[in-house]
Design a protein around this motif. Structure first.
Motif, mmCIF file in Angstrom:
data_model
loop_
_atom_site.group_PDB
_atom_site.id
_atom_site.type_symbol
_atom_site.label_atom_id
_atom_site.label_comp_id
_atom_site.label_asym_id
_atom_site.label_seq_id
_atom_site.Cartn_x
_atom_site.Cartn_y
_atom_site.Cartn_z
ATOM 1 N N ASP A 197 0.900 -1.202 0.111
ATOM 2 C CA ASP A 197 0.016 -0.037 0.107
ATOM 3 C C ASP A 197 0.723 1.226 0.058
ATOM 4 N N GLN A 198 0.492 2.185 -0.571
ATOM 5 C CA GLN A 198 1.121 3.431 -0.609
ATOM 6 C C GLN A 198 0.272 4.670 -0.313
ATOM 7 N N PRO A 199 0.333 5.301 0.887
ATOM 8 C CA PRO A 199 1.504 5.174 1.676
ATOM 9 C C PRO A 199 1.065 3.867 2.579
ATOM 10 N N PRO A 200 2.112 3.130 3.048
ATOM 11 C CA PRO A 200 2.061 2.197 3.805
ATOM 12 C C PRO A 200 1.609 1.927 5.169
ATOM 13 N N PHE A 201 1.466 3.370 5.539
ATOM 14 C CA PHE A 201 0.809 3.586 7.040
ATOM 15 C C PHE A 201 0.233 5.098 6.863
ATOM 16 N N ASP A 202 -0.619 5.350 7.822
ATOM 17 C CA ASP A 202 -1.338 6.728 7.933
ATOM 18 C C ASP A 202 -0.248 7.647 8.215
ATOM 19 N N ARG A 203 0.078 8.468 7.071
ATOM 20 C CA ARG A 203 1.098 9.418 7.180
ATOM 21 C C ARG A 203 0.865 10.956 7.564
ATOM 22 N N ALA A 204 1.593 11.443 8.438
ATOM 23 C CA ALA A 204 1.430 12.944 8.576
ATOM 24 C C ALA A 204 2.045 13.900 7.597
ATOM 25 N N THR A 205 1.230 14.925 7.270
ATOM 26 C CA THR A 205 1.693 15.598 6.400
ATOM 27 C C THR A 205 2.241 17.089 6.896
ATOM 28 N N ARG A 206 2.044 17.255 8.145
ATOM 29 C CA ARG A 206 2.535 18.570 9.071
ATOM 30 C C ARG A 206 3.428 17.958 10.077
ATOM 31 N N ASP A 207 4.372 18.881 10.484
ATOM 32 C CA ASP A 207 4.846 19.159 11.812
ATOM 33 C C ASP A 207 3.685 19.423 12.933
ATOM 34 N N GLY A 208 3.658 18.665 14.063
ATOM 35 C CA GLY A 208 2.385 18.923 14.937
ATOM 36 C C GLY A 208 2.245 18.012 15.975
ATOM 37 N N PHE A 209 1.095 17.738 16.332
ATOM 38 C CA PHE A 209 0.504 16.969 17.390
ATOM 39 C C PHE A 209 -0.527 15.832 16.911
ATOM 40 N N ALA A 210 -0.312 14.687 17.082
ATOM 41 C CA ALA A 210 -1.352 13.876 16.845
ATOM 42 C C ALA A 210 -2.329 13.701 17.985
ATOM 43 N N VAL A 211 -3.310 13.755 17.629
ATOM 44 C CA VAL A 211 -4.582 13.960 18.624
ATOM 45 C C VAL A 211 -5.814 13.369 18.251
ATOM 46 N N ARG A 212 -6.800 13.498 19.217
ATOM 47 C CA ARG A 212 -8.240 12.903 18.798
ATOM 48 C C ARG A 212 -9.001 14.295 18.369
ATOM 49 N N ALA A 213 -9.451 14.423 17.041
ATOM 50 C CA ALA A 213 -9.946 15.829 16.913
ATOM 51 C C ALA A 213 -11.155 16.323 17.624
ATOM 52 N N GLU A 214 -11.969 15.356 18.277
ATOM 53 C CA GLU A 214 -13.138 15.707 19.084
ATOM 54 C C GLU A 214 -12.449 16.469 20.545
ATOM 55 N N GLU A 215 -11.325 15.915 20.828
ATOM 56 C CA GLU A 215 -10.719 16.691 22.079
ATOM 57 C C GLU A 215 -10.088 18.073 21.493
ATOM 58 N N TRP A 216 -10.093 18.343 20.635
ATOM 59 C CA TRP A 216 -9.052 19.838 20.038
ATOM 60 C C TRP A 216 -10.035 20.877 20.361
ATOM 61 N N THR A 217 -10.176 21.522 21.435
ATOM 62 C CA THR A 217 -10.940 22.639 21.793
ATOM 63 C C THR A 217 -10.153 23.573 22.453
ATOM 64 N N ALA A 218 -10.198 25.011 22.363
ATOM 65 C CA ALA A 218 -9.356 25.958 23.090
ATOM 66 C C ALA A 218 -9.403 25.622 24.586
ATOM 67 N N GLY A 219 -8.443 25.714 25.205
ATOM 68 C CA GLY A 219 -8.371 25.673 26.750
ATOM 69 C C GLY A 219 -8.458 24.259 27.280
ATOM 70 N N ASN A 220 -8.555 23.341 26.255
ATOM 71 C CA ASN A 220 -8.603 21.767 26.923
ATOM 72 C C ASN A 220 -7.391 21.582 26.849
ATOM 73 N N GLY A 221 -6.486 21.358 27.889
ATOM 74 C CA GLY A 221 -5.303 20.661 27.838
ATOM 75 C C GLY A 221 -4.978 19.332 27.750
ATOM 76 N N LEU A 222 -4.131 18.933 26.601
ATOM 77 C CA LEU A 222 -3.832 17.430 26.472
ATOM 78 C C LEU A 222 -2.368 17.363 26.886
ATOM 79 N N ALA A 223 -2.118 16.248 27.441
ATOM 80 C CA ALA A 223 -0.800 15.853 28.010
ATOM 81 C C ALA A 223 -0.022 15.454 26.872
#
Length: 418
Positions: free
Chosen positions: A54-80
């Motif tokens: 498969d290409q890509p052979p894995f789920d590939r990040a296209t940006r530098d940043g943080f892998a998260v759960r999208a539902e938890e991505w809210t202003a002020g909600n701190g993630l460890a």
């Protein structure tokens, strides 16, 4: 067209090109070579290149940043922030849990449990936590290329019959093709004719010129995928022309330059006719290049692999030689290489000057194409006729000027690339 005489086969430019393309559809393609991947550049694929995974052979990040759960991505909600994963690394910390984030670099495999990558520019963070900057949103799948979204294992990515360039070689490399099957390069015999010619390492007398056409044609043949074979100059005698043609017809394609006009010592067509050549055309209503000849010679004997040897008699003036090669020889040769049937490389550009038309001829004149993002523009190069090698070298294309039409600055015309 068996038995057709040369004199009756003077065609218009479009008609002549159609004849060549119809013959190109019938040519016999050569055998197969296996070569190292880089050696395939300019060759034609003889096998499909398929994805080995498969290409890509894995789920590939296209940006530098943080892998998260999208539902938890809210202003002020701190993630460890529980770790970091770089390109080429496999995350070993298990699936991402609720309330966590993993720092990730472009090209890295997205850890299980994460469904989006938040760009570093959209993040606020402390030493141990990160959270969404004000007003920043994140969707499921954002900044991730999913496994297999480009290709699935077994998908054909480059098909046989494709000419190999940098993009195709990159795909083959990504599929692990250290070696690859390509079509054999057709051997093209090149014969320059004329008593006035000397070879490039000789000092010409005042009335002589060096054999530039032999070298130009060899370079053009190689660029089009063929294997050039320069033969000795054919002098202006029936015996010498016949000997060079006899030698040249042993190749896959025979190119003769000079000797195809109507002069007393233009002997090429006479010799070809005596050898029972079939002429598809013996002249084209074009400038330069009007005397160009195209046809085929019957097989030499019953053991010959191919029934015919195609030939072109190209005008001897250097610009005519090169123009007619690009228009007629190159499409046939590329088909012989296995690349299928395709015409010359025409594009459109805006004319930078007025040009007076010439009735009865399609003109292909040396020109310079200025490559511009918004409006490519082409201007004719001043020249002294079809023997002017220096002007031809200053050009980077040929402006195609239709039969009899006066053209004005700003008109869009066809350009033949070279």
């Amino acid at each position: 067209m068996s038995g057709t005489t040369a004199d009756s086969r003077i065609l218009g430019f479009v008609e002549a090109l159609g004849v060549v393309l119809r013959q190109a559809a019938e040519v016999r393609v050569g055998g197969i070579d296996r070569v190292a991947l880089l050696a395939s550049a300019g060759r034609v694929l003889a096998e499909d290149v398929a994805a080995d995974r498969d290409q890509p052979p894995f789920d590939r990040a296209t940006r530098d940043g943080f892998a998260v759960r999208a539902e938890e991505w809210t202003a002020g909600n701190g993630l460890a922030v529980v770790g970091q994963v770089r390109a080429g690394e496999a995350w070993a910390g298990g699936a991402l849990a609720s309330g966590q984030a993993i720092e990730i670099m472009t090209g890295a495999a997205v850890p299980a449990g994460a469904d989006a990558v938040a760009m570093i520019e959209h993040v606020e963070q402390s030493r141990t936590e990160m959270w969404a900057a004000a007003g920043r949103q994140l969707r499921v799948g954002e900044n991730i290329v999913r496994r297999g979204s480009e290709a699935r294992q077994g998908d054909v990515l480059v098909g046989r019959g494709t000419a190999m360039g940098a993009a195709e070689i990159a795909v083959a490399a990504a599929c692990g093709c250290a070696e690859i099957a390509v079509r054999k390069r057709p051997v093209v015999a090149i014969v320059a004719t004329g008593d006035e010619l000397v070879e490039v390492d000789q000092t010409p007398e005042e009335q002589q010129i060096r054999n530039s056409n032999g070298y130009a044609l060899a370079a053009l043949v190689a660029a089009a995928g063929g294997q050039p074979r320069r033969l000795e100059i054919a002098r202006d005698t029936l015996a010498d022309v016949r000997a060079r043609i006899a030698e040249g017809r042993k190749s896959d394609l025979l190119l003769l330059s000079g000797g195809v006009s109507a002069g007393k010592y233009d002997l090429v067509e006479e010799v070809l006719a005596k050898l029972r050549a079939e002429f598809f055309f013996a002249g084209v209503k074009m400038q330069p290049g009007k005397p160009v000849v195209f046809g085929r010679l019957p097989g030499r004997d019953s053991t010959q692999e191919r029934e015919w040897t195609y030939f072109f008699g190209l005008p001897g003036n250097p610009v005519s030689t090169q123009v007619t090669f690009h228009c007629f020889v190159e499409p046939l040769l590329r088909a012989m290489c296995g690349a299928g049937v395709g015409g010359p490389r025409f594009v459109q550009a805006t004319l930078a000057e007025d040009v007076v038309g010439k009735a009865g001829l399609t003109r292909l004149l040396p020109a310079f194409l200025r490559h511009d993002l918004v409006q490519p523009e082409v201007r004719l190069v001043s020249w002294q006729g079809s023997g002017d090698l220096a002007s031809n070298a200053r050009a980077n294309c040929y402006a195609v000027l239709p039969d009899g039409h006066d053209l004005r600055t700003g008109d869009v015309i066809t350009v033949l690339l070279r």
